[in-house]
Design a protein around this motif. Structure first.
Motif, PDB file in Angstrom:
ATOM      1  N   THR A   1      13.077  -0.625   4.591  1.00  0.00           N
ATOM      2  CA  THR A   1      12.835  -0.124   3.236  1.00  0.00           C
ATOM      3  C   THR A   1      11.365  -0.279   2.858  1.00  0.00           C
ATOM      4  O   THR A   1      10.762   0.639   2.289  1.00  0.00           O
ATOM      5  CB  THR A   1      13.712  -0.888   2.228  1.00  0.00           C
ATOM      6  N   THR A   2      10.796  -1.435   3.165  1.00  0.00           N
ATOM      7  CA  THR A   2       9.382  -1.665   2.882  1.00  0.00           C
ATOM      8  C   THR A   2       8.515  -0.630   3.591  1.00  0.00           C
ATOM      9  O   THR A   2       7.583  -0.063   3.011  1.00  0.00           O
ATOM     10  CB  THR A   2       8.965  -3.075   3.336  1.00  0.00           C
ATOM     11  N   VAL A   3       8.826  -0.376   4.844  1.00  0.00           N
ATOM     12  CA  VAL A   3       8.047   0.590   5.627  1.00  0.00           C
ATOM     13  C   VAL A   3       8.234   1.998   5.096  1.00  0.00           C
ATOM     14  O   VAL A   3       7.268   2.773   4.991  1.00  0.00           O
ATOM     15  CB  VAL A   3       8.443   0.508   7.115  1.00  0.00           C
ATOM     16  N   ALA A   4       9.454   2.360   4.739  1.00  0.00           N
ATOM     17  CA  ALA A   4       9.730   3.719   4.253  1.00  0.00           C
ATOM     18  C   ALA A   4       8.930   4.040   3.000  1.00  0.00           C
ATOM     19  O   ALA A   4       8.590   5.199   2.756  1.00  0.00           O
ATOM     20  CB  ALA A   4      11.223   3.882   3.988  1.00  0.00           C
ATOM     21  N   GLU A   5       8.622   3.038   2.202  1.00  0.00           N
ATOM     22  CA  GLU A   5       7.860   3.242   0.972  1.00  0.00           C
ATOM     23  C   GLU A   5       6.371   3.474   1.229  1.00  0.00           C
ATOM     24  O   GLU A   5       5.667   3.984   0.358  1.00  0.00           O
ATOM     25  CB  GLU A   5       8.029   2.025   0.053  1.00  0.00           C
ATOM     26  N   ARG A   6       5.895   3.116   2.450  1.00  0.00           N
ATOM     27  CA  ARG A   6       4.456   3.110   2.681  1.00  0.00           C
ATOM     28  C   ARG A   6       4.002   3.769   3.976  1.00  0.00           C
ATOM     29  O   ARG A   6       2.814   3.987   4.178  1.00  0.00           O
ATOM     30  CB  ARG A   6       3.948   1.656   2.686  1.00  0.00           C
ATOM     31  N   ALA A   7       4.924   4.029   4.881  1.00  0.00           N
ATOM     32  CA  ALA A   7       4.529   4.573   6.183  1.00  0.00           C
ATOM     33  C   ALA A   7       5.662   5.406   6.765  1.00  0.00           C
ATOM     34  O   ALA A   7       6.666   5.663   6.098  1.00  0.00           O
ATOM     35  CB  ALA A   7       4.157   3.424   7.125  1.00  0.00           C
ATOM     36  N   ASP A   8       5.490   5.827   7.997  1.00  0.00           N
ATOM     37  CA  ASP A   8       6.486   6.641   8.684  1.00  0.00           C
ATOM     38  C   ASP A   8       7.555   5.734   9.282  1.00  0.00           C
ATOM     39  O   ASP A   8       7.367   5.143  10.345  1.00  0.00           O
ATOM     40  CB  ASP A   8       5.810   7.460   9.778  1.00  0.00           C
ATOM     41  N   ALA A   9       8.677   5.633   8.605  1.00  0.00           N
ATOM     42  CA  ALA A   9       9.754   4.749   9.054  1.00  0.00           C
ATOM     43  C   ALA A   9      10.385   5.226  10.357  1.00  0.00           C
ATOM     44  O   ALA A   9      11.041   4.449  11.058  1.00  0.00           O
ATOM     45  CB  ALA A   9      10.823   4.629   7.976  1.00  0.00           C
ATOM     46  N   GLY A  10      10.167   6.472  10.711  1.00  0.00           N
ATOM     47  CA  GLY A  10      10.709   6.996  11.961  1.00  0.00           C
ATOM     48  C   GLY A  10      10.047   6.397  13.187  1.00  0.00           C
ATOM     49  O   GLY A  10      10.576   6.511  14.298  1.00  0.00           O
ATOM     50  N   LYS A  11       8.898   5.768  12.986  1.00  0.00           N
ATOM     51  CA  LYS A  11       8.168   5.153  14.107  1.00  0.00           C
ATOM     52  C   LYS A  11       8.531   3.674  14.286  1.00  0.00           C
ATOM     53  O   LYS A  11       7.948   2.990  15.120  1.00  0.00           O
ATOM     54  CB  LYS A  11       6.657   5.279  13.890  1.00  0.00           C
ATOM     55  N   LEU A  12       9.495   3.191  13.491  1.00  0.00           N
ATOM     56  CA  LEU A  12       9.855   1.776  13.514  1.00  0.00           C
ATOM     57  C   LEU A  12      11.293   1.575  13.967  1.00  0.00           C
ATOM     58  O   LEU A  12      12.198   2.265  13.512  1.00  0.00           O
ATOM     59  CB  LEU A  12       9.681   1.169  12.123  1.00  0.00           C
ATOM     60  N   THR A  13      11.484   0.596  14.872  1.00  0.00           N
ATOM     61  CA  THR A  13      12.818   0.123  15.217  1.00  0.00           C
ATOM     62  C   THR A  13      12.852  -1.371  14.977  1.00  0.00           C
ATOM     63  O   THR A  13      12.017  -2.115  15.517  1.00  0.00           O
ATOM     64  CB  THR A  13      13.171   0.389  16.693  1.00  0.00           C
ATOM     65  N   VAL A  14      13.783  -1.804  14.142  1.00  0.00           N
ATOM     66  CA  VAL A  14      13.912  -3.229  13.838  1.00  0.00           C
ATOM     67  C   VAL A  14      15.038  -3.820  14.687  1.00  0.00           C
ATOM     68  O   VAL A  14      16.133  -3.261  14.757  1.00  0.00           O
ATOM     69  CB  VAL A  14      14.203  -3.458  12.341  1.00  0.00           C
ATOM     70  N   HIS A  15      14.744  -4.954  15.305  1.00  0.00           N
ATOM     71  CA  HIS A  15      15.720  -5.650  16.140  1.00  0.00           C
ATOM     72  C   HIS A  15      16.012  -7.014  15.514  1.00  0.00           C
ATOM     73  O   HIS A  15      15.163  -7.914  15.600  1.00  0.00           O
ATOM     74  CB  HIS A  15      15.174  -5.847  17.554  1.00  0.00           C
TER      75      HIS A  15
END
Length: 299
Positions: free
Chosen positions: A88-102
């Motif tokens: 959620t934090t990333v989606a507000e400020r950057a391209d969340a499609g480039k992130l995978t959280v483990h």
């Protein structure tokens, strides 16, 4: 990128919203200075094709910086609350499609968890597990070509130390098995929340293109034994491992190493030569529990 990064007020606001209080148990000290994040990202030397593995992203300060410089970021976070909040934090400020959280313990992850495969490790590592995490990830992720990690300054000094240094020891040799390492700068306590009582240091490393023709486990057994009793000569320190001081001396001579030398003077290549000589002679492998305790890299 400047607008995307988190500052001190935003870090505290986000932590309050999530009900997060940094814990010493998890080694949580969150970077809240955007300039430090920019400095780390720049020092990492990333390319637009790199896939970054970040351990302990916390509230996402460094994550946001990495997303602006890499093709993809794998963020491994052991705290379930922080892991759940990061997208959620990333989606507000950057391209969340480039992130995978483990949501995982970095000491237990394997290569199969990551697609695309990571090429660089860039992380602000929890002080209490920094060395084991780096060594584990280099062991299980052969795709890592290098990285940049922020650790306690004392640990950074050990990781980059060379033979003959007062702080040269188990972490120095074991990292050298995988990679060449160098100090990449000091980080003051003031850029963290909460403020730690020690300085931090940046360590940059590049994986060796050619390894050693001897099993890693055999070499690490020699290293653990050599540093278990630092003041002793190698002839004495390796006696338990080799099955006697006489056998230890025979191995050392065969490896071209002075039996009266100490472990602090040997390069990783010389430790590999000792392990190879022991294998040829049929000695070695009798490491005591005293030596084993150094596997965490704190020697």
């Amino acid at each position: 990128m400047a607008d995307a990064l988190l500052g001190p007020a935003e870090i505290r606001e986000l932590a309050a919203r999530l009900g997060v209080a940094p814990t010493k148990k998890l080694g949580q000290n969150f970077v809240h200075d955007p300039n430090t994040v920019r400095r780390i990202v720049a020092a990492a030397g990333l390319t637009g094709d790199d896939v970054v593995l970040e351990v302990g992203p916390g509230l996402g300060s460094l994550t946001l910086g990495l997303l602006g410089a890499a093709a993809h970021v794998h963020a491994v976070e052991i705290d379930p609350v922080l892991a759940a909040a990061l997208p959620t934090t990333v989606a507000e400020r950057a391209d969340a499609g480039k992130l995978t959280v483990h949501p995982a313990d970095a000491l237990r992850v394997t290569a199969g968890a990551f697609s695309p495969a990571p090429s660089m490790l860039v992380a602000n590592l929890p002080y209490n597990v920094a060395v084991p995490v780096v060594l584990h990830l280099l062991a299980v992720l052969p795709t890592l070509r290098g990285g940049l990690v922020m650790v306690q300054k004392e640990v950074a000094d050990r990781l980059v130390a060379g033979p003959g240094s007062k702080v040269y020891g188990v972490p120095s040799v074991k990292l050298a098995w995988y990679a060449s390492a160098r100090a990449a700068g000091r980080v003051p306590p003031a850029v963290f929340w909460p403020v730690p009582n020690v300085d931090s240091g940046l360590v940059a490393f590049s994986r060796r293109e050619q390894g050693f023709d001897v099993p890693r486990a055999a070499v690490f057994d020699v290293v653990d034994a050599a540093f278990a009793q630092r003041r002793k000569t190698l002839r004495a320190a390796l006696a338990g491992w080799a099955g006697g001081a006489g056998r230890a001396e025979e191995v050392l001579v065969a490896a071209g190493v002075n039996p009266q030398a100490r472990g602090e003077s040997l390069t990783v290549g010389e430790f590999a030569a000792v392990a190879a000589a022991a294998s040829s002679l049929g000695y070695g492998g009798k490491l005591s529990a005293t030596g084993r305790r150094h596997e965490d890299g704190n020697s």
